[in-house]
Every structure is written in structure tokens, then in C-alpha cells.
Motif scaffolding. Structure first.
Motif, PDB file in Angstrom:
ATOM      1  N   ILE A   1      -8.216   8.678  -4.244  1.00  0.00           N
ATOM      2  CA  ILE A   1      -9.498   9.373  -4.393  1.00  0.00           C
ATOM      3  C   ILE A   1      -9.403  10.796  -3.849  1.00  0.00           C
ATOM      4  CG2 ILE A   1     -11.876   9.448  -3.510  1.00  0.00           C
ATOM      5  CD1 ILE A   1     -11.835   6.325  -3.736  1.00  0.00           C
ATOM      6  N   ILE A   2      -8.874  10.934  -2.659  1.00  0.00           N
ATOM      7  CA  ILE A   2      -8.828  12.251  -2.021  1.00  0.00           C
ATOM      8  C   ILE A   2      -7.782  13.155  -2.661  1.00  0.00           C
ATOM      9  CG2 ILE A   2      -8.340  13.450   0.151  1.00  0.00           C
ATOM     10  CD1 ILE A   2      -9.958  11.255   1.549  1.00  0.00           C
ATOM     11  N   VAL A   3      -6.630  12.620  -3.005  1.00  0.00           N
ATOM     12  CA  VAL A   3      -5.601  13.440  -3.652  1.00  0.00           C
ATOM     13  C   VAL A   3      -6.121  13.996  -4.976  1.00  0.00           C
ATOM     14  CG1 VAL A   3      -3.343  13.368  -4.809  1.00  0.00           C
ATOM     15  CG2 VAL A   3      -3.620  12.382  -2.523  1.00  0.00           C
TER      16      VAL A   3
ATOM     17  N   ASN B   1       0.837  -1.206   0.000  1.00  0.00           N
ATOM     18  CA  ASN B   1       0.000   0.000   0.000  1.00  0.00           C
ATOM     19  C   ASN B   1       0.871   1.255   0.000  1.00  0.00           C
ATOM     20  OD1 ASN B   1      -2.547  -1.166  -0.068  1.00  0.00           O
ATOM     21  ND2 ASN B   1      -2.673  -1.312   2.151  1.00  0.00           N
ATOM     22  N   THR B   2       1.876   1.265   0.861  1.00  0.00           N
ATOM     23  CA  THR B   2       2.754   2.435   0.918  1.00  0.00           C
ATOM     24  C   THR B   2       3.495   2.610  -0.400  1.00  0.00           C
ATOM     25  OG1 THR B   2       2.957   2.253   3.310  1.00  0.00           O
ATOM     26  CG2 THR B   2       4.660   3.527   2.168  1.00  0.00           C
TER      27      THR B   2
ATOM     28  N   LEU C   1     -12.357   1.007   2.220  1.00  0.00           N
ATOM     29  CA  LEU C   1     -11.630   0.866   0.959  1.00  0.00           C
ATOM     30  C   LEU C   1     -10.172   0.529   1.248  1.00  0.00           C
ATOM     31  CD1 LEU C   1     -12.904   4.022  -0.944  1.00  0.00           C
ATOM     32  CD2 LEU C   1     -13.501   1.645  -1.412  1.00  0.00           C
ATOM     33  N   ASN C   2      -9.474   0.040   0.243  1.00  0.00           N
ATOM     34  CA  ASN C   2      -8.043  -0.161   0.356  1.00  0.00           C
ATOM     35  C   ASN C   2      -7.391   1.199   0.592  1.00  0.00           C
ATOM     36  OD1 ASN C   2      -5.373   0.069  -1.373  1.00  0.00           O
ATOM     37  ND2 ASN C   2      -5.495  -1.995  -0.527  1.00  0.00           N
ATOM     38  N   LEU C   3      -6.375   1.228   1.438  1.00  0.00           N
ATOM     39  CA  LEU C   3      -5.712   2.470   1.807  1.00  0.00           C
ATOM     40  C   LEU C   3      -5.194   3.232   0.592  1.00  0.00           C
ATOM     41  CD1 LEU C   3      -4.610   4.401   3.963  1.00  0.00           C
ATOM     42  CD2 LEU C   3      -2.591   2.929   4.105  1.00  0.00           C
ATOM     43  N   SER C   4      -4.517   2.573  -0.316  1.00  0.00           N
ATOM     44  CA  SER C   4      -3.951   3.296  -1.466  1.00  0.00           C
ATOM     45  C   SER C   4      -5.048   3.837  -2.372  1.00  0.00           C
ATOM     46  CB  SER C   4      -2.965   2.428  -2.246  1.00  0.00           C
ATOM     47  OG  SER C   4      -3.580   1.289  -2.775  1.00  0.00           O
ATOM     48  N   ASN C   5      -6.186   3.152  -2.459  1.00  0.00           N
ATOM     49  CA  ASN C   5      -7.315   3.673  -3.242  1.00  0.00           C
ATOM     50  C   ASN C   5      -7.919   4.903  -2.578  1.00  0.00           C
ATOM     51  OD1 ASN C   5      -7.018   1.613  -5.107  1.00  0.00           O
ATOM     52  ND2 ASN C   5      -8.572   0.332  -4.158  1.00  0.00           N
TER      53      ASN C   5
END
Length: 163
Positions: A138-140, A14-15, A130-134
């Protein structure tokens, strides 16, 4: 641009994916220890491919260290328990958005003391998260959209199948 803050991330892939998002968008990635992995680990590097060299990544010993080094940070906190939708916030240049660890999210106390600045991404009922990276992506990209994708080059040719 926006600042992505990962509080105690646990899953290296994810990171690594978030590093790619940070590099592609010009966001700064802030990692607050303890981390569930070593950022030199092969799995984190593999997930981020060759984007690490293009990303601005800052690492902090703990939340207090982050606060001491960013005393004037305008912070938002993501949680499935927030009343505010992420799309209702007017993101500004330099805002910080916190994301919690994959298994437990952000600490309840942090959310409680920042209820008015806590955000959620809507989902269908009965799903946990949701998955952390998703969620980060979305927010970025919402923050970028709100700021008219400032600094992005739209004259680039479309993807042609080659990297």
C-alpha cells in the motif's frame, strides 16, 4: 525509489512477498536483524519465487548498524498508533519507510521519538492491523503514485495469462 525497511521481521512468507514487491517496483529492501528466519530458507525463497535475483536486498546486524550505514536517511515509521495518514505524506525519491515485526510492530520508543514521522493506514475500528506485506505494498504504491510512477514503462502490453 523508496526504501522498505523491515525491523526484525518474523514470518518468512511475508518477507518473500515483500521481496516480490521490491523487485517489481525498484524499491530497495533493508532487513534489520535479528530475523525470525534464515533468508536462505526454502519458505522465504519460495514466497519470493525467482524475484530475489531482481531485488536489491541489504541486511544489517541491528538498528545501530542501519543508522551508521544510512546516516542521512529520511525515515518514516508505520504504526497503527500514529496520527498521520500515509496518504498525507509527500514521499520523495530515496525516503525510507520502517515496518515492524508482525507480532509487535515497531518499538514504542522508536515511535515516540519519531511521532511527527509516524504513519498509519486507516482501518475499521476493532481490527488490530493489516498483513505486513499488504501494508508495505500500500505504502510503496502510494509513493510511486505521488511520483508519477517515475521510471515505469506504460507501453507494455496488458497481462495475457502467461508469465
Amino acid at each position: 525509489m523508496i526504501n522498505i525497511v523491515l525491523l526484525e521481521p518474523e514470518i518468512p512468507q511475508n518477507t518473500g512477498n515483500i521481496v516480490r514487491t521490491a523487485a517489481a517496483t525498484g524499491a530497495t529492501l533493508h532487513l534489520i536483524k535479528p530475523l525470525g528466519f534464515d533468508i536462505s530458507e526454502k519458505s522465504v525463497r519460495r514466497a519470493g519465487l525467482d524475484y530475489w535475483q531482481h531485488a536489491n536486498v541489504q541486511v544489517y546486524e541491528n538498528l545501530e548498524d542501519f543508522r551508521a550505514k544510512n546516516p542521512d536517511a529520511n525515515c518514516y515509521y508505520t504504526t497503527t498508533k500514529a496520527d498521520n495518514l500515509y496518504s498525507e505524506v509527500a514521499f520523495k525519491e530515496g525516503d525510507y519507510v520502517f515496518f515492524g515485526k508482525e507480532t509487535t510492530g515497531l518499538p514504542e520508543a522508536l515511535i515516540a521519538e519519531n511521532k511527527d514521522k509516524s504513519l498509519r493506514i486507516p482501518m475499521l475500528k476493532g481490527l488490530r492491523c493489516l498483513n505486513l506485506s499488504n501494508a508495505v505494498a500500500i505504502i510503496v504504491y502510494e509513493a510511486l503514485r505521488q511520483n508519477d510512477f517515475q521510471g515505469f514503462d506504460f507501453s507494455a502490453k496488458p497481462f495475457n495469462g502467461k508469465h
